[in-house]
Design a protein around this motif. Structure first.
Motif, PDB file in Angstrom:
ATOM      1  N   HIS A  16       0.864  -1.179   0.000  1.00  0.00           N
ATOM      2  CA  HIS A  16       0.000   0.000   0.000  1.00  0.00           C
ATOM      3  C   HIS A  16       0.902   1.230   0.000  1.00  0.00           C
ATOM      4  CE1 HIS A  16      -3.552   2.445   0.727  1.00  0.00           C
ATOM      5  NE2 HIS A  16      -2.937   3.025   1.747  1.00  0.00           N
ATOM      6  N   THR A  19       5.652   2.585   1.360  1.00  0.00           N
ATOM      7  CA  THR A  19       6.247   1.971   2.551  1.00  0.00           C
ATOM      8  C   THR A  19       5.252   1.230   3.433  1.00  0.00           C
ATOM      9  OG1 THR A  19       5.958   3.999   3.866  1.00  0.00           O
ATOM     10  CG2 THR A  19       8.029   3.752   2.645  1.00  0.00           C
ATOM     11  N   SER A  20       3.980   1.330   3.132  1.00  0.00           N
ATOM     12  CA  SER A  20       2.958   0.725   3.981  1.00  0.00           C
ATOM     13  C   SER A  20       2.393  -0.542   3.357  1.00  0.00           C
ATOM     14  CB  SER A  20       1.819   1.721   4.240  1.00  0.00           C
ATOM     15  OG  SER A  20       2.294   2.874   4.896  1.00  0.00           O
ATOM     16  N   VAL A  36      -4.445  -0.556   7.523  1.00  0.00           N
ATOM     17  CA  VAL A  36      -3.128  -0.168   7.025  1.00  0.00           C
ATOM     18  C   VAL A  36      -2.110  -0.284   8.154  1.00  0.00           C
ATOM     19  CG1 VAL A  36      -1.740   1.721   6.080  1.00  0.00           C
ATOM     20  CG2 VAL A  36      -4.108   1.392   5.316  1.00  0.00           C
ATOM     21  N   ARG A  38       1.442   1.241   8.712  1.00  0.00           N
ATOM     22  CA  ARG A  38       2.419   2.188   8.163  1.00  0.00           C
ATOM     23  C   ARG A  38       3.831   1.679   8.444  1.00  0.00           C
ATOM     24  NH1 ARG A  38      -1.796   5.269  10.285  1.00  0.00           N
ATOM     25  NH2 ARG A  38      -2.924   6.466   8.703  1.00  0.00           N
ATOM     26  N   GLY A  39       4.667   1.765   7.413  1.00  0.00           N
ATOM     27  CA  GLY A  39       6.020   1.248   7.551  1.00  0.00           C
ATOM     28  C   GLY A  39       6.081  -0.275   7.561  1.00  0.00           C
ATOM     29  N   GLY A  40       5.056  -0.889   6.994  1.00  0.00           N
ATOM     30  CA  GLY A  40       4.968  -2.352   7.040  1.00  0.00           C
ATOM     31  C   GLY A  40       6.049  -3.080   6.272  1.00  0.00           C
ATOM     32  N   ALA A  69      -6.245   2.037  10.569  1.00  0.00           N
ATOM     33  CA  ALA A  69      -4.834   1.670  10.640  1.00  0.00           C
ATOM     34  C   ALA A  69      -4.602   0.725  11.808  1.00  0.00           C
ATOM     35  CB  ALA A  69      -3.966   2.917  10.796  1.00  0.00           C
ATOM     36  N   SER A  71      -1.742  -0.878  14.441  1.00  0.00           N
ATOM     37  CA  SER A  71      -0.405  -1.034  14.991  1.00  0.00           C
ATOM     38  C   SER A  71      -0.325  -2.468  15.490  1.00  0.00           C
ATOM     39  CB  SER A  71      -0.153  -0.031  16.128  1.00  0.00           C
ATOM     40  OG  SER A  71      -1.114  -0.186  17.157  1.00  0.00           O
TER      41      SER A  71
END
Length: 241
Positions: A16, A19-20, A36, A38-40, A69, A71
């Motif tokens: 996505h 970087t995600s 999502v 983020r940074g996945g 999102a 975490s």
């Protein structure tokens, strides 16, 4: 802000943006849920986001119907445990793909979730998972409204000498009642009735569950084809015997 936190099984991951990633997870209380991360794709998160992993998931969104999102924190990985077993790895891929294919989004199935976790744990441990996988497919059909009725013969009403399943109704048929229709019926191996779990019996059982996945469940979901991972697993199972 709307948020919740609970454990879940990671079903799939897809890119996505730069970087995600979007992860698809199966949780006890919130069902199949997307979000999502983020940074996945980072070095820190990519090893955690392996399909089959057990994760601590914290979901947030501004509104309930937003993608939201996640975490994530790792609880238990399972992929590494099955990497040396092609059959278990293939079966895990099939189960995760079928769950993502069949389960409606955000609908809770707590009992089926527990069965899914138990199956994945058995695969990671390398013990008793093959008949458990067949039971899992039967449970998936049941949860989706296409459960098999194996309690008694559909023709004679008895629960003795059950050997076949009607491809139309999903009901058991006894050997004596099959008659001239025997070539049109699906196999009902002992393992599907709680009996011995031999390889041949599991293969026969998967032929039967496969029929209902393809002919009943898939049409109900818009005639989408079953995930290829399921066919790959069955093919590998047949070759292994």
């Amino acid at each position: 802000m709307i948020e919740w936190r609970e454990e879940g099984v990671l079903l799939s991951v897809r890119p996505h943006g730069e970087t995600s990633v979007i992860v698809e997870a199966f949780t006890e209380g919130h069902g199949r849920h997307l979000g999502v991360v983020r940074g996945g794709i980072s070095r820190k998160l990519a090893p955690v986001l392996q399909p089959g992993a057990q994760l601590d998931l914290h979901w947030k969104a501004r509104l309930e119907d937003h993608l939201g999102a996640f975490s994530v924190e790792p609880i238990k990985g399972r992929a590494a445990a099955v990497l040396g077993d092609r059959l278990a790895l293939s079966a895990m891929s099939a189960a995760l793909a079928l769950a993502g294919f069949a389960l409606p989004e955000r609908a809770a199935y707590p009992v089926f979730y527990a069965q899914t976790v138990a199956l994945l744990d058995a695969m990671a441990a390398g013990t008793g998972w093959l008949p458990a996988y067949l039971d899992w497919e039967m449970a998936l059909l049941e949860q989706m409204g296409f459960g098999l009725d194996l309690s008694a013969c559909a023709v004679r009403g008895v629960n003795e000498d059950l050997a076949y399943v009607s491809p139309r109704t999903g009901r058991a048929v006894s050997r004596q009642a099959a008659g001239a229709w025997v070539d049109r019926l699906l196999p009902l191996p002992e393992v599907m009735l709680g009996g011995p779990a031999g390889l041949v019996g599991v293969q026969a059982g998967l032929r039967t569950t496969g029929h209902f996945l393809e002919e009943k469940l898939a049409p109900a979901l818009g005639n989408r084809p079953l995930p290829p991972a399921r066919a790959r697993f069955v093919d590998l199972l047949v070759k292994s015997g």
